[in-house]
Write a protein that holds these residues in place. Structure first.
Motif, PDB file in Angstrom:
ATOM      1  N   ILE A 188     -41.466 -26.795  16.529  1.00 39.63           N
ATOM      2  CA  ILE A 188     -42.072 -25.988  17.599  1.00 39.63           C
ATOM      3  C   ILE A 188     -41.419 -26.322  18.929  1.00 39.63           C
ATOM      4  CG2 ILE A 188     -44.198 -25.588  18.903  1.00 39.63           C
ATOM      5  CD1 ILE A 188     -45.693 -25.989  16.171  1.00 39.63           C
ATOM      6  N   ALA A 189     -41.284 -27.609  19.228  1.00 41.07           N
ATOM      7  CA  ALA A 189     -40.661 -28.024  20.490  1.00 41.07           C
ATOM      8  C   ALA A 189     -39.218 -27.521  20.568  1.00 41.07           C
ATOM      9  CB  ALA A 189     -40.720 -29.540  20.630  1.00 41.07           C
ATOM     10  N   ALA A 190     -38.485 -27.623  19.458  1.00 38.72           N
ATOM     11  CA  ALA A 190     -37.096 -27.166  19.435  1.00 38.72           C
ATOM     12  C   ALA A 190     -37.002 -25.659  19.678  1.00 38.72           C
ATOM     13  CB  ALA A 190     -36.441 -27.535  18.105  1.00 38.72           C
ATOM     14  N   GLU A 191     -37.931 -24.908  19.123  1.00 38.95           N
ATOM     15  CA  GLU A 191     -37.896 -23.459  19.329  1.00 38.95           C
ATOM     16  C   GLU A 191     -38.197 -23.101  20.774  1.00 38.95           C
ATOM     17  OE1 GLU A 191     -37.225 -19.466  18.656  1.00 38.95           O
ATOM     18  OE2 GLU A 191     -36.596 -21.239  17.546  1.00 38.95           O
ATOM     19  N   VAL A 192     -39.100 -23.814  21.411  1.00 38.66           N
ATOM     20  CA  VAL A 192     -39.367 -23.566  22.833  1.00 38.66           C
ATOM     21  C   VAL A 192     -38.087 -23.803  23.639  1.00 38.66           C
ATOM     22  CG1 VAL A 192     -40.638 -24.390  24.865  1.00 38.66           C
ATOM     23  CG2 VAL A 192     -41.848 -23.993  22.705  1.00 38.66           C
ATOM     24  N   HIS A 236     -49.201 -31.794  19.916  1.00 37.84           N
ATOM     25  CA  HIS A 236     -48.156 -32.809  19.810  1.00 37.84           C
ATOM     26  C   HIS A 236     -46.823 -32.260  20.324  1.00 37.84           C
ATOM     27  CE1 HIS A 236     -46.244 -36.088  17.013  1.00 37.84           C
ATOM     28  NE2 HIS A 236     -45.786 -36.147  18.230  1.00 37.84           N
ATOM     29  N   ALA A 237     -46.484 -31.032  19.937  1.00 43.31           N
ATOM     30  CA  ALA A 237     -45.233 -30.402  20.397  1.00 43.31           C
ATOM     31  C   ALA A 237     -45.241 -30.246  21.913  1.00 43.31           C
ATOM     32  CB  ALA A 237     -45.052 -29.043  19.723  1.00 43.31           C
ATOM     33  N   TYR A 238     -46.356 -29.769  22.458  1.00 43.24           N
ATOM     34  CA  TYR A 238     -46.451 -29.589  23.901  1.00 43.24           C
ATOM     35  C   TYR A 238     -46.355 -30.922  24.626  1.00 43.24           C
ATOM     36  CZ  TYR A 238     -47.780 -24.601  23.539  1.00 43.24           C
ATOM     37  OH  TYR A 238     -47.798 -23.248  23.330  1.00 43.24           O
ATOM     38  N   ALA A 239     -46.943 -31.968  24.055  1.00 40.19           N
ATOM     39  CA  ALA A 239     -46.863 -33.297  24.665  1.00 40.19           C
ATOM     40  C   ALA A 239     -45.413 -33.788  24.675  1.00 40.19           C
ATOM     41  CB  ALA A 239     -47.766 -34.279  23.918  1.00 40.19           C
ATOM     42  N   GLU A 240     -44.694 -33.530  23.601  1.00 38.22           N
ATOM     43  CA  GLU A 240     -43.280 -33.917  23.531  1.00 38.22           C
ATOM     44  C   GLU A 240     -42.470 -33.191  24.602  1.00 38.22           C
ATOM     45  OE1 GLU A 240     -39.963 -35.937  22.305  1.00 38.22           O
ATOM     46  OE2 GLU A 240     -42.022 -36.296  21.673  1.00 38.22           O
ATOM     47  N   LEU A 241     -42.715 -31.895  24.752  1.00 33.83           N
ATOM     48  CA  LEU A 241     -42.014 -31.112  25.775  1.00 33.83           C
ATOM     49  C   LEU A 241     -42.348 -31.623  27.176  1.00 33.83           C
ATOM     50  CD1 LEU A 241     -42.516 -27.606  24.176  1.00 33.83           C
ATOM     51  CD2 LEU A 241     -40.303 -28.743  24.524  1.00 33.83           C
ATOM     52  N   GLU A 242     -43.584 -32.042  27.379  1.00 33.10           N
ATOM     53  CA  GLU A 242     -43.983 -32.577  28.680  1.00 33.10           C
ATOM     54  C   GLU A 242     -43.292 -33.913  28.935  1.00 33.10           C
ATOM     55  OE1 GLU A 242     -47.920 -32.921  31.484  1.00 33.10           O
ATOM     56  OE2 GLU A 242     -48.076 -32.008  29.509  1.00 33.10           O
ATOM     57  N   GLU A 262     -45.356 -28.600  31.827  1.00 36.90           N
ATOM     58  CA  GLU A 262     -46.410 -29.340  32.514  1.00 36.90           C
ATOM     59  C   GLU A 262     -47.740 -28.695  32.168  1.00 36.90           C
ATOM     60  OE1 GLU A 262     -45.781 -29.082  36.710  1.00 36.90           O
ATOM     61  OE2 GLU A 262     -45.830 -26.895  36.723  1.00 36.90           O
ATOM     62  N   THR A 263     -48.755 -29.523  32.083  1.00 42.49           N
ATOM     63  CA  THR A 263     -50.094 -29.020  31.808  1.00 42.49           C
ATOM     64  C   THR A 263     -50.832 -28.930  33.134  1.00 42.49           C
ATOM     65  OG1 THR A 263     -50.091 -30.040  29.633  1.00 42.49           O
ATOM     66  CG2 THR A 263     -52.238 -29.437  30.548  1.00 42.49           C
ATOM     67  N   ARG A 264     -51.397 -27.774  33.377  1.00 44.34           N
ATOM     68  CA  ARG A 264     -52.202 -27.572  34.580  1.00 44.34           C
ATOM     69  C   ARG A 264     -53.648 -27.501  34.141  1.00 44.34           C
ATOM     70  NH1 ARG A 264     -48.453 -22.753  36.969  1.00 44.34           N
ATOM     71  NH2 ARG A 264     -46.513 -23.962  36.997  1.00 44.34           N
ATOM     72  N   THR A 293     -50.539 -24.681  29.637  1.00 44.51           N
ATOM     73  CA  THR A 293     -49.230 -25.332  29.641  1.00 44.51           C
ATOM     74  C   THR A 293     -48.189 -24.335  30.120  1.00 44.51           C
ATOM     75  OG1 THR A 293     -49.896 -26.749  27.802  1.00 44.51           O
ATOM     76  CG2 THR A 293     -47.541 -26.549  28.202  1.00 44.51           C
ATOM     77  N   PHE A 294     -47.353 -24.786  31.042  1.00 44.40           N
ATOM     78  CA  PHE A 294     -46.355 -23.941  31.672  1.00 44.40           C
ATOM     79  C   PHE A 294     -44.983 -24.603  31.598  1.00 44.40           C
ATOM     80  CE2 PHE A 294     -50.339 -22.804  33.479  1.00 44.40           C
ATOM     81  CZ  PHE A 294     -50.268 -21.458  33.784  1.00 44.40           C
ATOM     82  N   VAL A 295     -43.925 -23.780  31.570  1.00 44.24           N
ATOM     83  CA  VAL A 295     -42.573 -24.295  31.727  1.00 44.24           C
ATOM     84  C   VAL A 295     -42.458 -24.724  33.186  1.00 44.24           C
ATOM     85  CG1 VAL A 295     -40.113 -23.750  31.670  1.00 44.24           C
ATOM     86  CG2 VAL A 295     -41.647 -22.747  29.957  1.00 44.24           C
TER      87      VAL A 295
END
Length: 125
Positions: free
Chosen positions: A20-24, A58-64, A70-72, A77-79
């Motif tokens: 998921i993180a890789a696809e983002v 978990h994927a979003y946390a990795e991207l962060e 970033e999580t608002r 969650t936003f780029v």
């Protein structure tokens, strides 16, 4: 901009959260996601991808952790606005090049032959 996630999860290709993180990242590199874009909620993406919502979290946390999102609080969650899309694009290209070169070497080919094959395929397109 509405983000569409149409890829398929392939458990044999490693951890689902990493896919998921890789696809983002690939979507950013392709321009399908832009700085400031809102990602789907973990629940919404989990439903579409048919995975556990914790996997998306978990994927979003990795991207962060990587400084991509970033999580608002209360918003989602936003780029990140300051994300270096060119650096992500370059890393994706380098990873593809490494994989291609590894495949070419496994066939006993050198760099020049691999580059020549790329040119031939490109010219035929």
């Amino acid at each position: 901009m509405e983000v569409r996630y149409l890829w398929s999860i392939e458990p044999e290709k490693g951890p689902i959260y990493a896919q998921i993180a890789a696809e983002v990242k690939r979507m950013l590199a392709r321009g399908e996601l832009v700085p400031g874009a809102k990602l789907p909620s973990a629940r919404a993406l989990a439903e579409k991808a048919r995975v556990n919502p914790n996997t998306v979290v978990h994927a979003y946390a990795e991207l962060e952790r990587e400084g991509i999102t970033e999580t608002r609080r209360g918003l989602g969650t936003f780029v990140r606005e300051d994300v270096d899309v060119e650096a992500i694009r370059r890393r994706e290209l380098e990873a593809a090049a490494r994989a291609y070169l590894q495949s070419a070497r496994a066939l006993g080919l050198g760099v020049e032959e691999a580059v020549s094959a790329l040119r031939e395929v490109n010219d035929a397109s």
